[in-house]
Design a protein around this motif. Sequence first.
Motif, PDB file in Angstrom:
ATOM      1  N   GLU A   7     -24.435 -45.405 -24.067  1.00 39.51           N
ATOM      2  CA  GLU A   7     -23.969 -44.133 -23.501  1.00 39.51           C
ATOM      3  C   GLU A   7     -22.581 -43.759 -23.996  1.00 39.51           C
ATOM      4  O   GLU A   7     -22.236 -42.579 -24.041  1.00 39.51           O
ATOM      5  CB  GLU A   7     -24.011 -44.193 -21.975  1.00 39.51           C
TER       6      GLU A   7
ATOM      7  N   ARG B  92     -32.361 -39.681 -17.877  1.00 45.47           N
ATOM      8  CA  ARG B  92     -31.865 -40.463 -19.006  1.00 45.47           C
ATOM      9  C   ARG B  92     -30.696 -39.783 -19.705  1.00 45.47           C
ATOM     10  O   ARG B  92     -30.118 -40.355 -20.627  1.00 45.47           O
ATOM     11  CB  ARG B  92     -32.985 -40.726 -20.013  1.00 45.47           C
ATOM     12  N   ASP B  93     -30.355 -38.562 -19.305  1.00 44.96           N
ATOM     13  CA  ASP B  93     -29.230 -37.885 -19.941  1.00 44.96           C
ATOM     14  C   ASP B  93     -28.676 -36.826 -18.995  1.00 44.96           C
ATOM     15  O   ASP B  93     -29.229 -36.565 -17.921  1.00 44.96           O
ATOM     16  CB  ASP B  93     -29.636 -37.267 -21.281  1.00 44.96           C
TER      17      ASP B  93
ATOM     18  N   ARG C 216     -26.841 -42.178 -17.604  1.00 43.39           N
ATOM     19  CA  ARG C 216     -28.231 -42.581 -17.370  1.00 43.39           C
ATOM     20  C   ARG C 216     -28.304 -42.985 -15.915  1.00 43.39           C
ATOM     21  O   ARG C 216     -27.662 -43.942 -15.474  1.00 43.39           O
ATOM     22  CB  ARG C 216     -28.643 -43.736 -18.276  1.00 43.39           C
TER      23      ARG C 216
END
Length: 874
Positions: free
Chosen positions: A103, A26-27, A21
Amino acid sequence: MSVQNSNAANAAIAVIGMACRLPGARDVGRYWSNLMEGSDFLAPLDASALRAKGVPRDRYAREGHVAVSGAVDGVEDFDSSFFGIAPAEADAMDPQHRLFLEEAVHALEDAGWAGRAAGGRVGVFCGSGENRYGRLLPAPEEGAGSHRRMSDAPAMLPLRVSYHLDLRGPSVFVNTLCSTGLTAVHLARQSLLAGDCDIALAGAVSLQLPHEHGYLAGESAVLSPDGALRPFDSAANGTVPGSGVGIVVLRPLADALRDGDRVHAVLHGTAVNNDGSDRQSFAAPSVAGQRDVILAAVADAGVDPRAIGYVEAHGTGTPLGDPVELAALREARERLGVDTPCAIGAVKSSIGHLDTAAGMAGLIKAVLSVREGVIPATAHHRELLPSAGIEGSGLYVNTRLRAWPDNGQPRCAGVSALGVGGTNAHVVVGHHAAAPGPRPTDGATPEVFPVSARSADAFHELRGNLADALTAAGGTASADVARTLQDGRMPRELRRAWVAASLPEAAALLKDEAAPVTAGPLEVSLDLGSAVRPGPSLTDRIPALATAQARPDATERVFLTGYAALEELAALGVRVATLTARGAGEYLAAAHAGALDREVALRCAVRHEAVRAVVRDGGDLSACETHLAAMEDDLRAHPPTRPESALRSLSLGETVPAGSELSVDHFLDVAQSAVMDGGPGAAPSDAADLMEALASWQDWLELAARCWERGADLDWGRLRAGSAHVVALPGYPFHPRRHWAITIPDGAAAHPDPATGAKPEPEPAPVPAPAPVPAEGSQDVVAVVMDTWRSVLGEDDIAPDSDFFALGGHSLVAAQIVARLRERFGVSVSVGDLLDAETPEAMAALVREQQTSAALYSALTAPHSADSTGSFEL
């Protein structure tokens, strides 16, 4: 790749999973899309935006303030319920730890190991920045002090991950400042090569607070005064701070290939060193140190140096650091005798300098680059700095998106991370070409597609995301998708599992909005009256079924078929809570539960059915007496023992609990029911029918799916027809809530939100602590304990029978409760006893017991007056 030593192949470590992140992403997928754009994702903030965030005007109007933020979204949010963490503990937890925990789950999911990692030899090597959040929190009350001190410690990070994900390998905190991430990767790789763990998570997180404020360039000589980070550029004037988290999952390449893991890239070599005193000052970099760590990593990799076509540099955009780094790269290539073209890039130009997590952002970028064969542009680079000195070296700064240059070698990249204080780290990462081979085809055999979540909202979101992904997954084998869901996701409380033979069929089933099933005790019914004839699809996979079918006697055949099916369920990992049966099936149930010897149970079943046949055919009832007498003799010679599962008798209409005494008379009563040809009960509608599941492989999978829904931890490999591979699927959609501790002191304005600077709306005052009550007082002790739980756990929904551990309780939280109970009741309860109690009701009972003991002690030790002294006879 040209391997220069025979140990290189054995030392290859696969990157099988990634998660991040980062600013603007966010990915990992979004991160790569952003890199393809070649721009920066540092958020500009104008005066109105800063005012809206509550930043004081005297800060953003100050000379030297730069209104740029390298921020990540949602740092104040966390799905504490997913990890079983009490809300109050989550409020006080360093948000760096919260980001890393979420994560870590996504990284294990990407690796296809989230469902298999629990209890395994999985190492965690990671680091974080300093806990700025903890400094902004108010001082804890005395009873919570020790808990907060432990929670605030940065070194808790890997320990939290190991605990909450049940990982049993080494758990090591790493911090070498700006090189922390790559140092963690190096240590993780070394641990794998040493055999200390089978899989390793390596990563780092850094969160700059205050968040989304911009920064004052004048506070540091290395901060860019215009908010642009220009690596290796003639106009470079400093770095820009950013926040982020990055994690990779590592595994020996040979193991990954054997088990069908998805290999993003291969770590061929790593090295870490320190500059020592060979530099101008403690904070200054060293050409020799950086050069030597590159040479060490390349030597460790055992690859042809000409294969390295790209270097993801540290590239801080500072006038001091960049020339030193370029000089070190040039000298390393000179010593290696290499002058072939090699691109240089630095992702800091797009997301800022992430401090401890900087190397992870660079490594993930390099892994994606070698995997995809594309080198992203370095933003803001226009003209090489005059002192670069890289002419003739083959090095060049990559300023546009380009395909990986074909130099006749497999793609290979270097990644550097250089820490203040002199710790340098370098990694050599290479492309992995998947071996060609046939893949499973859709429609060949059905598969189980399991989905689970902690909450109903998360379940339905995940179900919808998967349905969309499978609809678009052209060319993907259904076996690969099923395997990824089975092994690659953490099983949670709310579950559904579907059986399908193709992805379109699975997608259609996933679109069904039926509610998930809550995991709970499993009940299986046995009906030996069923005509069971398992087909080849079952007997080929479960040989014991074929053996049972060879028996000539019908009752023996059905009994042994059911027994083999139950044994296969046990081998799958199914723990049956209740076995429900009628007549002859009750002996089978007792045998599987360990209450009867199998051969005794088989003989009883055969005689039971013989009695039924006599009654059904109107035969001589004296034959029944003979069979019943033989059964009684057999049972008394081999009496039953305590069953490991509950046994529900439909013949007698009663249930024998697991672990209870079981008499011979129970089975004689069952046998007597054969004379009556039946019994009063019917199998519950929610009990799984074992014998029906033997009709086909599809039906057997349906039974296994139902067992998983009820909480069984299945050995999925026993249900797969062949090898399957991990594929990319949507990750768990966390449903976070705000966890940002704010206090409003009496007579004072609210403290600014550490994340935004904004002053919060007043929050409801915490539940006041009840005043101490006398031992014989009328106040409800249970209510006081429940109020204490609400305050300490931060959870409003507390009932007398609430489970302490299910709400995120642990020994440190229990210590706080002990302290408060001591203050309120004047009694001392041990932490161990409190943990054993588990519920407010049981804890209240402990308090009352201590009150009673204290009152008795007071009465026995009270001083007696002269008037109260009586006479007694000697």
